[in-house]
Design an enzyme around this catalytic site. Sequence first.
Site, PDB file in Angstrom:
ATOM      1  N   ASN A  41      -3.376 -30.971 -29.375  1.00 40.29           N
ATOM      2  CA  ASN A  41      -3.154 -32.195 -30.149  1.00 40.29           C
ATOM      3  C   ASN A  41      -3.086 -33.393 -29.207  1.00 40.29           C
ATOM      4  O   ASN A  41      -2.635 -33.292 -28.058  1.00 40.29           O
ATOM      5  CB  ASN A  41      -1.937 -32.097 -31.077  1.00 40.29           C
ATOM      6  CG  ASN A  41      -0.651 -31.652 -30.415  1.00 40.29           C
ATOM      7  OD1 ASN A  41      -0.659 -31.021 -29.369  1.00 40.29           O
ATOM      8  ND2 ASN A  41       0.461 -31.974 -31.040  1.00 40.29           N
ATOM      9  N   GLU A  43      -1.998 -37.447 -29.364  1.00 35.47           N
ATOM     10  CA  GLU A  43      -1.371 -38.527 -30.129  1.00 35.47           C
ATOM     11  C   GLU A  43      -1.658 -39.873 -29.465  1.00 35.47           C
ATOM     12  O   GLU A  43      -2.232 -39.935 -28.368  1.00 35.47           O
ATOM     13  CB  GLU A  43       0.139 -38.263 -30.208  1.00 35.47           C
ATOM     14  CG  GLU A  43       0.452 -36.946 -30.915  1.00 35.47           C
ATOM     15  CD  GLU A  43       1.940 -36.625 -30.991  1.00 35.47           C
ATOM     16  OE1 GLU A  43       2.745 -37.310 -30.320  1.00 35.47           O
ATOM     17  OE2 GLU A  43       2.285 -35.689 -31.728  1.00 35.47           O
ATOM     18  N   CYS A  52      -4.866 -33.190 -34.507  1.00 32.60           N
ATOM     19  CA  CYS A  52      -4.292 -31.862 -34.289  1.00 32.60           C
ATOM     20  C   CYS A  52      -5.101 -31.027 -33.301  1.00 32.60           C
ATOM     21  O   CYS A  52      -6.299 -31.260 -33.084  1.00 32.60           O
ATOM     22  CB  CYS A  52      -4.221 -31.097 -35.606  1.00 32.60           C
ATOM     23  SG  CYS A  52      -3.027 -31.752 -36.770  1.00 32.60           S
ATOM     24  N   GLU A  54      -6.171 -27.997 -33.765  1.00 35.43           N
ATOM     25  CA  GLU A  54      -7.268 -27.312 -34.448  1.00 35.43           C
ATOM     26  C   GLU A  54      -8.503 -28.211 -34.513  1.00 35.43           C
ATOM     27  O   GLU A  54      -9.639 -27.755 -34.340  1.00 35.43           O
ATOM     28  CB  GLU A  54      -6.859 -26.925 -35.871  1.00 35.43           C
ATOM     29  CG  GLU A  54      -5.698 -25.951 -35.945  1.00 35.43           C
ATOM     30  CD  GLU A  54      -4.339 -26.622 -36.008  1.00 35.43           C
ATOM     31  OE1 GLU A  54      -4.154 -27.697 -35.385  1.00 35.43           O
ATOM     32  OE2 GLU A  54      -3.460 -26.076 -36.671  1.00 35.43           O
ATOM     33  N   CYS A  85      -2.010 -27.830 -40.594  1.00 39.19           N
ATOM     34  CA  CYS A  85      -1.714 -28.818 -41.637  1.00 39.19           C
ATOM     35  C   CYS A  85      -2.824 -28.769 -42.700  1.00 39.19           C
ATOM     36  O   CYS A  85      -3.869 -28.124 -42.510  1.00 39.19           O
ATOM     37  CB  CYS A  85      -1.601 -30.216 -41.026  1.00 39.19           C
ATOM     38  SG  CYS A  85      -3.200 -30.940 -40.608  1.00 39.19           S
ATOM     39  N   CYS A  88      -6.291 -29.859 -41.518  1.00 43.45           N
ATOM     40  CA  CYS A  88      -6.936 -28.883 -40.624  1.00 43.45           C
ATOM     41  C   CYS A  88      -7.385 -27.648 -41.400  1.00 43.45           C
ATOM     42  O   CYS A  88      -8.397 -27.043 -41.045  1.00 43.45           O
ATOM     43  CB  CYS A  88      -6.011 -28.508 -39.476  1.00 43.45           C
ATOM     44  SG  CYS A  88      -5.933 -29.809 -38.226  1.00 43.45           S
TER      45      CYS A  88
HETATM   46  N1  THU Z   1      -0.002 -30.434 -35.146  1.00 41.06           N
HETATM   47  C1  THU Z   1      -1.096 -29.726 -34.710  1.00 41.06           C
HETATM   48  O1  THU Z   1      -1.711 -30.079 -33.696  1.00 41.06           O
HETATM   49  N2  THU Z   1      -1.456 -28.619 -35.404  1.00 41.06           N
HETATM   50  C2  THU Z   1      -0.744 -28.083 -36.420  1.00 41.06           C
HETATM   51  O2  THU Z   1      -1.103 -27.012 -36.906  1.00 41.06           O
HETATM   52  C3  THU Z   1       0.455 -28.763 -36.925  1.00 41.06           C
HETATM   53  C4  THU Z   1       0.736 -30.088 -36.330  1.00 41.06           C
HETATM   54  C5  THU Z   1       0.412 -31.600 -34.370  1.00 41.06           C
HETATM   55  C6  THU Z   1       0.189 -32.940 -34.989  1.00 41.06           C
HETATM   56  C7  THU Z   1       1.218 -33.786 -34.229  1.00 41.06           C
HETATM   57  O3  THU Z   1       0.640 -34.187 -32.989  1.00 41.06           O
HETATM   58  C8  THU Z   1       2.355 -32.814 -33.944  1.00 41.06           C
HETATM   59  O4  THU Z   1       1.786 -31.514 -34.107  1.00 41.06           O
HETATM   60  C9  THU Z   1       3.547 -32.975 -34.860  1.00 41.06           C
HETATM   61  O5  THU Z   1       3.167 -32.959 -36.186  1.00 41.06           O
END
Ligand code: THU
Length: 130
Positions: A41, A43, A52, A54, A85, A88
């Site tokens: 992920n 940000e 994310c 994925e 999520c 994804c």
């Molecule tokens: N996140 C993912 O990368 N994958 C998931 O399956 C769930 C959430 C990330 C998004 C964000 O950067 C952090 O986790 C918190 O939500």
Amino acid sequence: MDPRLLDAARQAMAKAYVPNSKFTVGAAILGDDGVIYAGCNVENASYPEGWCAETSAIAAMVLGGVRKIREIAVIGPGDQLTTPCGGCRQRIAEFATAETPVHICGVEGLRRSFKLGELLPAAFAQENLA
Ligand code: THU
């Protein structure tokens, strides 16, 4: 689960860029070519614009010329299951079937395996556009 997936997901998780959530996630895909594609992920200062693990792994797979996911593993911190999520789940579905395994891991290893159809039943897919 392909034994390479856990290691690849763990290594990707270690690269996550998470200044806001501090929640590191890694994902690894076994592509239809037998190659592992990983992602983390990423940000940024505008909170909703991050993406994310994925999503990163899918982008790596498509860049590799592959459009079919055989299996996908997701790894996150803490005791809870880091399941994909909603967005994804839709992105995975584009390159998978209801039978495609989605393996949810913790740092210690595999925690639970789902079929994509369990996570995204009655999915809207390309054929629904016909
Ligand atoms: N996140 C993912 O990368 N994958 C998931 O399956 C769930 C959430 C990330 C998004 C964000 O950067 C952090 O986790 C918190 O939500």
